[in-house]
Structure formats: structure tokens, C-alpha cells
Enzyme design. Structure first.
Site, short mmCIF file in Angstrom:
data_model
loop_
_atom_site.label_atom_id
_atom_site.label_comp_id
_atom_site.label_asym_id
_atom_site.label_seq_id
_atom_site.Cartn_x
_atom_site.Cartn_y
_atom_site.Cartn_z
N ASN A 7 -56.97 39.55 70.47
CA ASN A 7 -56.54 39.32 70.05
C ASN A 7 -57.14 38.26 69.74
O ASN A 7 -56.28 36.91 69.67
CB ASN A 7 -54.32 39.39 69.92
N LYS A 14 -55.73 35.50 72.63
CA LYS A 14 -55.18 35.33 72.91
C LYS A 14 -54.97 36.90 73.62
O LYS A 14 -55.24 37.62 72.98
CB LYS A 14 -53.42 35.96 72.08
N ARG A 92 -57.88 44.01 68.87
CA ARG A 92 -57.20 44.33 67.62
C ARG A 92 -58.05 43.53 66.17
O ARG A 92 -58.70 43.07 66.80
CB ARG A 92 -55.53 43.06 68.08
N HIS A 181 -50.46 45.23 60.06
CA HIS A 181 -48.71 45.73 61.11
C HIS A 181 -48.68 47.21 61.71
O HIS A 181 -47.29 47.26 62.13
CB HIS A 181 -47.47 44.68 61.37
N LEU A 210 -40.87 40.84 61.10
CA LEU A 210 -41.02 39.70 60.23
C LEU A 210 -41.13 38.58 61.54
O LEU A 210 -41.23 38.49 62.46
CB LEU A 210 -39.80 39.47 60.28
N ASN A 212 -45.37 35.92 61.78
CA ASN A 212 -45.65 34.66 60.51
C ASN A 212 -46.13 35.74 59.23
O ASN A 212 -45.55 34.70 58.44
CB ASN A 212 -47.34 33.88 61.68
N GLY A 213 -46.79 36.69 59.47
CA GLY A 213 -46.87 37.75 58.59
C GLY A 213 -45.62 38.58 58.65
O GLY A 213 -45.33 38.87 59.19
N ARG A 242 -46.90 32.30 53.17
CA ARG A 242 -47.13 33.15 51.91
C ARG A 242 -46.01 33.88 51.50
O ARG A 242 -45.31 34.26 51.42
CB ARG A 242 -48.36 34.14 53.09
N ASP A 284 -41.50 27.58 60.23
CA ASP A 284 -40.63 28.29 61.24
C ASP A 284 -39.51 27.74 61.21
O ASP A 284 -39.13 27.25 61.08
CB ASP A 284 -41.64 27.70 62.46
N GLY A 332 -37.61 38.38 62.96
CA GLY A 332 -36.84 40.14 62.92
C GLY A 332 -36.25 39.95 64.07
O GLY A 332 -34.73 40.38 64.54
N GLU A 333 -36.53 39.28 65.56
CA GLU A 333 -35.85 39.50 66.63
C GLU A 333 -35.38 38.20 67.24
O GLU A 333 -33.77 38.57 67.60
CB GLU A 333 -37.37 39.63 68.05
N GLU A 384 -47.11 44.69 70.40
CA GLU A 384 -48.77 45.35 70.00
C GLU A 384 -49.97 45.32 71.22
O GLU A 384 -49.91 46.29 71.30
CB GLU A 384 -48.44 44.07 68.73
P1 ADP Z 1 -47.32 36.20 65.38
O1 ADP Z 1 -46.81 37.03 63.81
O2 ADP Z 1 -47.97 35.14 64.88
O3 ADP Z 1 -47.58 37.35 66.61
P2 ADP Z 1 -44.31 36.13 66.01
O4 ADP Z 1 -43.81 37.44 65.39
O5 ADP Z 1 -44.24 35.66 67.22
O6 ADP Z 1 -45.53 35.51 65.42
O7 ADP Z 1 -43.06 35.00 64.97
C1 ADP Z 1 -43.16 34.00 64.73
C2 ADP Z 1 -42.00 33.30 64.21
O8 ADP Z 1 -41.41 33.95 64.27
C3 ADP Z 1 -41.96 31.49 63.45
O9 ADP Z 1 -42.88 30.67 62.62
C4 ADP Z 1 -40.62 31.19 63.96
O10 ADP Z 1 -40.46 31.68 62.03
C5 ADP Z 1 -39.85 33.22 64.67
N1 ADP Z 1 -39.03 33.28 66.08
C6 ADP Z 1 -39.88 33.16 67.01
N2 ADP Z 1 -39.30 32.84 67.54
C7 ADP Z 1 -38.07 32.44 67.56
C8 ADP Z 1 -36.82 32.32 67.54
N3 ADP Z 1 -36.88 31.50 69.60
N4 ADP Z 1 -35.82 31.46 66.96
C9 ADP Z 1 -35.98 31.37 66.01
N5 ADP Z 1 -36.85 32.02 65.07
C10 ADP Z 1 -38.44 32.16 66.25
#
Ligand code: ADP
Length: 399
Positions: A7, A14, A92, A181, A210, A212-213, A242, A284, A332-333, A384
């Protein structure tokens, strides 16, 4: 068989290596800050016993791929003896335009097509292509496969993908909604169907990615029928940095009345808006959740969640019948505060969250709706890379 998944972002590469079809992660890592004074390389063997994070001098994506290839065959830390043990490399690719509705084996012709889509995704496709070219150099015997973020969304109908601008902009320049996505939305929609004991084409689901994007997708009978990201990954939900949806008039106003340049406005909407822009603190959630007592932090989280709720409402109307809502991606997680806010007050629509479950710590898939909720709510960690590895594996064995 070992499959490598790559990626390539603007300043990072990555990677993950899977043993397929067992789906075992054998190594993973990240080369970051490519092109900067000091780069960073982190590497983990699947069993997590070996891990290092070191400073490296990596100026290009090509050098990053070279470092990855060297590490994988390294006598002490590697996982293979020869690069030809990597049978397939899955890449990707962010923008596949209208041309790709599934993953494909990379040929010169396909690479030319991806180059053509560069204008539609100037922030992403050029880096994806650098990774592909470097991978062909350092893994010359491996089958190279592209998995497109846009592929899952090629089933979206014109009524949802066309913008109401003069039609010739679509006809001549292919300006339309593409969505992104896709690999993640597809994966969690399929998993939700499995968790509900339904066939993959029997489920209607709203998937919220949910990270970064951020994007949200309406899935009817297992296929994407609408999604919040558009021509570019700037439309839709509020994201880390964004803006998501905005009146295009704001852009004209910033340029005409405030005297900003187009480049500055682009930078503001892509890199200085969203959670960061409103809170003034961070993009974040890990930082924001610690400062919830600050008004603007709370406001940022509320605005972010409210936008999700609005889209859920819209997609319920689009789908008519919804079986499940899925949350995935880093936020989201891991952020129950967002899930709670996004779904609050939707009881009359058949969505009832079990608040205790929502706030429980869990590392895997979980249903977080109450037993009386007509619509199930799931948290499903996205994967992914594994989806891309799977597509790549299937192409290798079919070849
Ligand atoms: P990407 O979109 O680059 O793949 P991720 O899906 O890992 O990134 O999402 C990154 C965002 O998810 C971080 O900026 C943060 O807001 C949130 N995040 C990731 N891990 C945690 C956590 N343990 N607790 C709270 N928020 C988190």
C-alpha cells in the site's frame, strides 16, 4: 504460498506478507517519511517476536521497495530465502476509474490505463504506480495484481453517481462520483452477511469506514448502490483533516473575497479541516478523547458524528430495507463515543444500541445492538490487505 500486499502512500509504503490460503500474517511493516531527512522503518514478523523500528535513509518509493525486499530475504530477520518465494504481489490502487470492477493482473496495458486515471487522483495514483514499478523490479518473478478502491462501487447507478452539472462534463471528462475504500466496504458487508447467516447477495447494509479518511456506503443485495466519497476522496463525511461535504460556494468565497489561492484552499480542505480544523487540537481520536472537556473538541466530535447520522438517514431512505449497520476503520472500531452519537435517537427507525456492549473493550467483531433492535449494528475490524491478498492468491492459482 506467500503473497505480499503493498500500500503505497505519498510518503509511506505499508506492506504485509500472508501465507495463503491459510490467511496467516507472516510479516508486516511500514517505511515512513520517504523523501524526508530521516525515514522510519518498522518491521514485525508475524509471530510478533521480532520487531524493530529504525531510522533509514529512503528517498524514493523505489528505495523503500528495495529495503523491503532485502529485509524479507535477510538471513537473520527475513521470512524467505529468495524473492521468488513471493508468488504474488497485490497492490492497492486508489483510482480505477470506470474501467475496473474487480482486481486485475498488471500488464503494460493496464498500467497505461492507471496512468490515464492519474488526473482523477493526483494525490494517490502516481504513488501507487511508483510502488508497482518498483515491485516489478524487486519481485520480477511474482504475479503483480492491482486491487482498486473504486472497484466495489462500479455498481452504483447513474442516478447516484452523476453530479447535476452539464452532462458533457461526464461525457467528455468522466467527472462523476467514483467512491473509495471499496475493498473495506466490500469486506465488512460480506462479513456482516456471514455473521447474520445470510448469503452475500441477500443483505442490505450501511457500512461506515471511519479511518483517517471516512466514507459510508449503501449496499443493496451485497452491491454498492451509493457512497459518500465522490470524484475524489474529499466529499462526504467529516474526516481527520478533510472537510467532507461543503457548499462549493465556500471555495469561491475564499478565493474571490478572502484572496486565497486555489492551492491554499485545496490545502485547507484536505489537510487543515475536519476534526483537526474544528477542534484546533488534533485529527486523531486518541488525542481528542483525552480533551473532551474542551468545547471545540466536543464540537468536532459532535459534528463528525452528526454527519454520519445524516448519511445513515439518507441511505436508509435509499435502501428502504436495512438489515445491518457496520462500523469499521480505526475510529469506527475504537471510538464508542462516535457510534453512540451517530445512532442516538434512531430508535423509531429500528436502531437500538446496547450501550454497555458499545463501550466494552473488544478486539474482534462484535454485535453492539440491543436484542430488540430491528437493525443489527456490528463493529467489524476491516482487513483490506487480507482481501487484496486473497484476490492476488486467486489470480496466482488460476494462472
Ligand atoms: P487509515 O485510514 O490511514 O487506514 P486507520 O483506519 O488506522 O487509518 O484510522 C486512523 C484513525 O483511527 C486515527 O487517526 C484515530 O482517529 C483512530 N484510531 C485508531 N486507533 C484508535 C484507538 N485505539 N482509539 C481511538 N481512536 C483510534
Amino acid at each position: 504460498m506467500k503473497v505480499l500486499v503493498i500500500n503505497c502512500g505519498s510518503s509511506s509504503v505499508k506492506f504485509k506478507v500472508f501465507e495463503m490460503p491459510k490467511e496467516i500474517l507472516v510479516a508486516e511493516g511500514n517505511v515512513e517519511k520517504i523523501g524526508e531527512e530521516v525515514g522510519l522503518f518498522s518491521y514485525t514478523k508475524g509471530n510478533k517476536q521480532l520487531f524493530y523500528r529504525s531510522q533509514v535513509d529512503v528517498k524514493t518509493h523505489n528505495e523503500a521497495l528495495s529495503l523491503i525486499a532485502k529485509t524479507l530475504v535477510d538471513a537473520s530477520v527475513g521470512i524467505i530465502k529468495d524473492v521468488n518465494e513471493i508468488k504474488g504481489v497485490g497492490h492497492r490502487v486508489v483510482h480505477g476509474g470506470e474501467g475496473f470492477d474487480r482486481s486485475v493482473i498488471l500488464t503494460d496495458e493496464i498500467i497505461t490505463k492507471i496512468e490515464e486515471y492519474q488526473a482523477l487522483a493526483p494525490l494517490h495514483n502516481p504513488h501507487n504506480l511508483s510502488g508497482i514499478r518498483a515491485s516489478m523490479e524487486f519481485f520480477p518473478d511474482s504475479l503483480q495484481v492491482a486491487a482498486f478502491d473504486t472497484a466495489f462501487h462500479t455498481t452504483i447507478p447513474p442516478v447516484a453517481y452523476l453530479y447535476a452539472i452539464p452532462y458533457e462534463f461526464y461525457e467528455k471528462y468522466r467527472i462523476r462520483r467514483y467512491g473509495f475504500h471499496g475493498t473495506s466496504h466490500r469486506y465488512v458487508a460480506r462479513r456482516a452477511a456471514e455473521l447474520m447467516g445470510k448469503g452475500k447477495y441477500d443483505i442490505n447494509v450501511i457500512t461506515c469506514h471511519l479511518g483517517n479518511g471516512c466514507s459510508i456506503t449503501a449496499v443493496r443485495n451485497g452491491r454498492s448502490v451509493d457512497t459518500s466519497m465522490g470524484l475524489t476522496p474529499l466529499e462526504g463525511l467529516v474526516m481527520g483533516t478533510r472537510s467532507g461535504d461543503i457548499d462549493p460556494g465556500v471555495i469561491f468565497h475564499m478565493i474571490d473575497s478572502l484572496g486565497l489561492s486555489l492551492k491554499e484552499v485545496q490545502d485547507i480542505l484536505n489537510k487543515k479541516s475536519g476534526l483537526l480544523g474544528i477542534s484546533g487540537v488534533s485529527n486523531d481520536f486518541r488525542n481528542l478523547l483525552e480533551k473532551m472537556e474542551e468545547d471545540r473538541v466536543l464540537l468536532a466530535i459532535d459534528i463528525y458524528s452528526y454527519r454520519i447520522k445524516k448519511y445513515i438517514g439518507a441511505y436508509m431512505a435509499v435502501l428502504g430495507r436495512v438489515d445491518a449497520i457496520v462500523f469499521t476503520g480505526g475510529a469506527g472500531e475504537n471510538v464508542p463515543e462516535v457510534r453512540e452519537r451517530a445512532l442516538s435517537g434512531l430508535e423509531n427507525f429500528g436502531i437500538v444500541l446496547d450501550n454497555e456492549k458499545n463501550y466494552q473493550n473488544f478486539a474482534k467483531e462484535e454485535e453492539i445492538s440491543a436484542t430488540n433492535s430491528k437493525i443489527k449494528v456490528f463493529v467489524i475490524p476491516t482487513n483490506e490487505e487480507l482481501r487484496i491478498a486473497f484476490d492476488t492468491y486467486q489470480m496466482v492459482i488460476k494462472k
